[in-house]
Design an enzyme around this catalytic site. Structure first.
Site, PDB file in Angstrom:
ATOM      1  N   CYS A 281       0.952   4.160  -3.052  1.00  0.00           N
ATOM      2  CA  CYS A 281      -0.238   3.557  -2.445  1.00  0.00           C
ATOM      3  C   CYS A 281       0.021   3.246  -0.974  1.00  0.00           C
ATOM      4  CB  CYS A 281      -0.577   2.278  -3.208  1.00  0.00           C
ATOM      5  SG  CYS A 281      -1.911   1.299  -2.505  1.00  0.00           S
TER       6      CYS A 281
ATOM      7  N   CYS B 201      -0.193  -1.043  -0.729  1.00  0.00           N
ATOM      8  CA  CYS B 201       0.868  -1.951  -1.197  1.00  0.00           C
ATOM      9  C   CYS B 201       2.274  -1.385  -1.028  1.00  0.00           C
ATOM     10  CB  CYS B 201       0.627  -2.371  -2.640  1.00  0.00           C
ATOM     11  SG  CYS B 201       0.898  -1.065  -3.865  1.00  0.00           S
TER      12      CYS B 201
ATOM     13  N   CYS C 210      -1.025  -5.250  -5.984  1.00  0.00           N
ATOM     14  CA  CYS C 210      -1.885  -4.492  -5.060  1.00  0.00           C
ATOM     15  C   CYS C 210      -3.315  -5.039  -5.091  1.00  0.00           C
ATOM     16  CB  CYS C 210      -1.883  -3.008  -5.408  1.00  0.00           C
ATOM     17  SG  CYS C 210      -2.720  -2.015  -4.159  1.00  0.00           S
TER      18      CYS C 210
ATOM     19  N   CYS D  53       0.886   1.936  -7.763  1.00  0.00           N
ATOM     20  CA  CYS D  53       0.869   0.667  -7.033  1.00  0.00           C
ATOM     21  C   CYS D  53       1.823  -0.350  -7.646  1.00  0.00           C
ATOM     22  CB  CYS D  53      -0.529   0.044  -7.089  1.00  0.00           C
ATOM     23  SG  CYS D  53      -1.828   1.038  -6.381  1.00  0.00           S
TER      24      CYS D  53
END
Length: 191
Positions: free
Chosen positions: A63, A66, A36, A32
């Protein structure tokens, strides 16, 4: 190496650190941006990366929430990753919300995408994995049925027996007996 500033950025979802580093979570295999909004991982599960390429090289997936570095994991790979998470964590009390949190997505989006790619819901897939593991344990071990139920994620033995019968057409004890008779019969045929 994670510094205190990096950890604070992760804890506070600090967007000013985006692009300076990325963090991966060992337990989920997802990486991430510091900003995030997913659940804050435990520090001991965090791995720091200087770039998205470094995270991908270490087999971490971007992810879905994000989209670090503008990357988005293709749905099929994402669903496979969720299925692998279920395969590895089936004994835990996995709810749709818990799975969605681990997969960094909304429960609705994860349910819809998983069902589209796998042809069944995450809950149905989880139950299938649990029943297959229970069958294996019933065939290969001497563990009591109640303990097998617990080991595959059913905290209530009666519920385990009900689900097992519904899915296999047989009570766990009867399944165990049938499998042992089948193995014995196969052994006799060979001699």
């Amino acid at each position: 190496m994670m510094t205190q500033d990096m950890w604070r950025a992760i804890e506070n979802c600090d967007g000013s650190y985006d692009g300076k580093f990325f963090y991966g979570v060992r337990t989920t295999g997802i990486f991430c941006r510091p900003s995030c909004k997913s659940r804050t991982p435990l520090p001991e599960h965090v791995r720091i990366f200087a770039s998205t390429e470094a995270a991908i090289a270490e087999r971490f997936r971007p992810c879905k929430r994000c989209k670090p570095g503008g990357l988005k994991l293709p749905d099929e790979e994402w669903v496979d990753a969720i299925a692998a998470m279920i395969d590895n964590r089936y004994a835990e009390q996995l709810t749709l919300n818990k799975l969605a949190e681990l997969a960094h997505a909304s429960p609705y989006h994860m349910q819809r995408t998983f069902t589209r790619w796998k042809g069944q819901s995450p809950a149905a897939y989880l139950q299938q994995v649990r029943i297959e593991q229970a069958k294996r344990l019933l065939s290969e071990s001497e563990l009591p049925v109640s303990e097998i139920g617990e080991r595959v994620g059913y905290v209530n033995a009666a519920h385990f027996a009900t689900v097992f019968q519904r899915e296999t057409g047989s009570q766990p004890t009867a399944y165990r007996t049938a499998m042992r008779n089948e193995i014995k019969h196969e052994g006799e045929k060979r001699t």
